[in-house]
Enzyme design. Structure first.
Site, PDB file in Angstrom:
ATOM      1  N   ASP A 133       0.811  -1.217   0.000  1.00 40.56           N
ATOM      2  CA  ASP A 133       0.000   0.000   0.000  1.00 40.56           C
ATOM      3  C   ASP A 133       0.846   1.269   0.000  1.00 40.56           C
ATOM      4  OD1 ASP A 133       0.791  -0.726   2.488  1.00 40.56           O
ATOM      5  OD2 ASP A 133      -1.218  -0.832   3.360  1.00 40.56           O
TER       6      ASP A 133
ATOM      7  N   LYS B 273     -14.899  -2.088   4.762  1.00 39.14           N
ATOM      8  CA  LYS B 273     -14.348  -2.456   3.448  1.00 39.14           C
ATOM      9  C   LYS B 273     -15.540  -2.898   2.602  1.00 39.14           C
ATOM     10  CE  LYS B 273      -9.834  -4.173   5.067  1.00 39.14           C
ATOM     11  NZ  LYS B 273      -9.168  -5.372   5.629  1.00 39.14           N
TER      12      LYS B 273
HETATM   13  C1  PEP Z   1      -6.273  -4.023   6.170  1.00 39.86           C
HETATM   14  O1  PEP Z   1      -5.964  -5.037   6.821  1.00 39.86           O
HETATM   15  O2  PEP Z   1      -6.754  -3.057   6.751  1.00 39.86           O
HETATM   16  C2  PEP Z   1      -6.060  -3.993   4.716  1.00 39.86           C
HETATM   17  C3  PEP Z   1      -6.334  -2.932   4.016  1.00 39.86           C
HETATM   18  O3  PEP Z   1      -5.502  -5.101   4.171  1.00 39.86           O
HETATM   19  P1  PEP Z   1      -6.214  -6.186   3.237  1.00 39.86           P
HETATM   20  O4  PEP Z   1      -6.941  -5.454   2.169  1.00 39.86           O
HETATM   21  O5  PEP Z   1      -5.075  -6.993   2.744  1.00 39.86           O
HETATM   22  O6  PEP Z   1      -7.158  -6.954   4.106  1.00 39.86           O
HETATM   23 MG    MG Z   2      -6.732  -4.015   8.761  1.00 40.19          MG
END
Ligand code: PEP
Ligand code: MG
Length: 492
Positions: A252, A393
């Site tokens: 990232d 997410k």
């Molecule tokens: C996270 O863990 O906050 C993250 C963005 O990672 P991933 O998308 O790999 O779960």
């Molecule tokens: Mg996380």
């Protein structure tokens, strides 16, 4: 059909006359342009075509992209993808054919869109987001959505949301605010990744992300400037201390010096904040992603070292003690710099230690793997006060409507909400508008470098510019931006 019959059937003479009259009344400088726009608005609102394809995400792994066509144009969206085995999130659909992209192709998900989802949505009004999303959800009766694939669902849902905004001729963030009943648009504080570790980088640091929050900025633009400058001061510090190899970046975009100690990482960032002259105006945060190094009921702080030479196992209590020290020592030694937020400090099933640490009240405690944006896990966490922040997410929930619902659920529990990127991202900047429209006050979108990360920050810069005088930056109210919602005026 004769010419006259055709004209009558479509009431063409009337419609053209109306458009000409409107142009004359408004004294439009370019009457032809005015008339064409006027006629365009009169066209009915409907999804006319949906075309999906396989593209690559920022890790080079296949993901789903959708083009949705309406009478207003073409609207494109792409699904991001994450890292962890996804036991508590809804399921992506991947082909599993090891001969292609190591099993990661998404041609089945693409086919589901081009056949099943397209057939169900063609003709629907793109402004009716929840109807669209319910239609998509109803096509797959499984709890996990593994049949249709959450990657297929989300890409279509996002594209529809963009099409709906265009139909209404409003900004995407304004459309999202309308859909969620949100009264104000708020520019979020960016949680900018500056150091990467965990599964996102090849160094020895167990924690996944060290982030900076420019809460003392007056505008989002100023926040990004402070973030970028601090990132480059940090790069110079790392170069001095660890050489150029320490300046490699993780998935990232965070810098990835080969350190193991959490305190050492925070000290480097603290020095960079000082050099940037942002003492007190930038706070620090961390995503530990501790699930990735939980072995049994202990935490392997050296989980990435191949020879396990420095293997250190910590108990949950020892981890909690370490975090408490990070919060309190940094606070007292240097009054102006604070460590204000921690994500997944313990394993995703370690409810006990997460709650015990939250009870200390030292900082915001965000559940990512712990909650997986799942309404049931969130309900439990709110009831038991296990933590006080939701990492949202969107590809864990599946549709825009579900994302709105889960954000509301967290807000109703008086929690903070962080809209988050995934480690596998695309150039789609949808989450930037989502954060503004839902007025979450917080967004985590990676480092101030790498195209797929800055795509989100750049979109926020554009939104702020577009809102002009009416733009409100969450700043010090990053955890409770509702206070600002009353003062912000909606952009129409
Ligand atoms: C996270 O863990 O906050 C993250 C963005 O990672 P991933 O998308 O790999 O779960
Ligand atoms: Mg996380």
């Amino acid at each position: 059909m004769s010419v006259q019959e055709y004209l009558d059937k479509h009431m063409l003479s009337r419609k053209i006359e109306d458009a000409v009259n409107a142009a004359v009344r408004s004294k439009a400088p370019d009457p032809v342009l005015y008339i064409s726009n006027h006629m365009r608005r009169a066209v009915s609102s409907a999804i006319t075509k949906i075309k999906a394809r396989q593209i690559l995400d920022s890790k080079g792994i296949p993901t789903v992209e959708v083009d949705m066509y309406t009478n207003k144009g073409m609207f494109r969206a792409a699904a991001p993808s994450g890292d962890l085995d996804k036991i508590y999130e809804r399921s992506e659909l991947r082909d599993g054919d090891k001969g292609k992209y190591l099993g990661n192709s998404v041609s089945k998900a693409v086919r589901n869109i081009n056949e099943k989802i397209a057939e169900a949505l063609i003709g629907m009004d793109p402004t009716l987001q929840s109807q669209i999303d319910h239609t998509i959800m109803d096509l797959d009766k499984t709890e996990s959505k593994a049949e249709l694939g959450v990657n297929a669902m989300l890409a279509v849902s996002m594209a529809a949301c963009k099409a709906g905004a265009a139909e209404k001729e409003v900004l995407l963030c304004k459309h999202i605010a309308d859909l969620s009943g949100q009264s104000g648009l708020i520019l979020p504080v960016p949680a900018i990744t500056v150091i990467s570790g965990g599964k996102h980088a090849g160094n020895n640091l167990a924690a996944q992300e060290i982030m900076i929050l420019p809460v003392g900025a007056n505008t989002f633009e100023e926040a990004m400037q402070m973030g970028s400058e601090t990132y480059y001061h940090l790069k110079a510090i790392i170069l001095e201390k660890y050489g150029s190899i320490g300046c490699n970046v993780g998935e990232d975009g965070g810098l990835a010096p080969n350190i193991t100690d959490f305190r050492e990482a925070l000290d480097l960032v603290k020095e960079a904040i000082n050099r940037a002259g942002c003492n007190g105006r930038i706070k620090m945060a961390m995503d530990v992603a501790a699930t990735n190094f939980c072995v049994g009921n202990k935490y392997d702080m050296d989980f990435k070292s191949p020879d396990k030479s420095g293997q250190v196992f910590k108990t949950g209590e020892e981890m909690a003690e370490m975090y408490a020290q990070l919060c309190t020592v940094i606070y007292f030694v240097c009054q102006t710099i604070q460590f204000v937020s921690i994500e997944d400090p313990f394993d995703r099933n370690d409810w006990l230690h997460t709650k015990a640490f939250t009870d200390l009240g030292l900082c915001q405690v965000v559940g990512d793997h712990l909650l997986s944006s799942d309404p049931k896990r969130l309900e439990r966490a709110i009831d038991e006060a296990s933590c006080n922040g939701l990492l949202l997410k969107i590809n864990q929930v599946g549709t825009v409507t579900d994302a709105i619902e889960v954000a509301k659920q967290a807000k109703d529990g008086n929690w903070g909400v962080v809209i988050s990127h995934r480690s596998g991202e695309t150039e789609d900047s949808f989450i930037a508008d989502l954060a503004v429209g839902l007025a979450t006050g917080q967004i985590k979108a990676g480092a101030p470098c790498r195209g797929e990360r800055v795509a989100k920050y750049n979109q926020l810069l554009r939104i702020e510019e577009e809102l002009g005088e009416q733009a409100v930056y969450a700043g010090e109210n990053w955890r409770s931006p509702e206070i600002l919602a009353f003062t912000s005026v909606l952009f129409c």
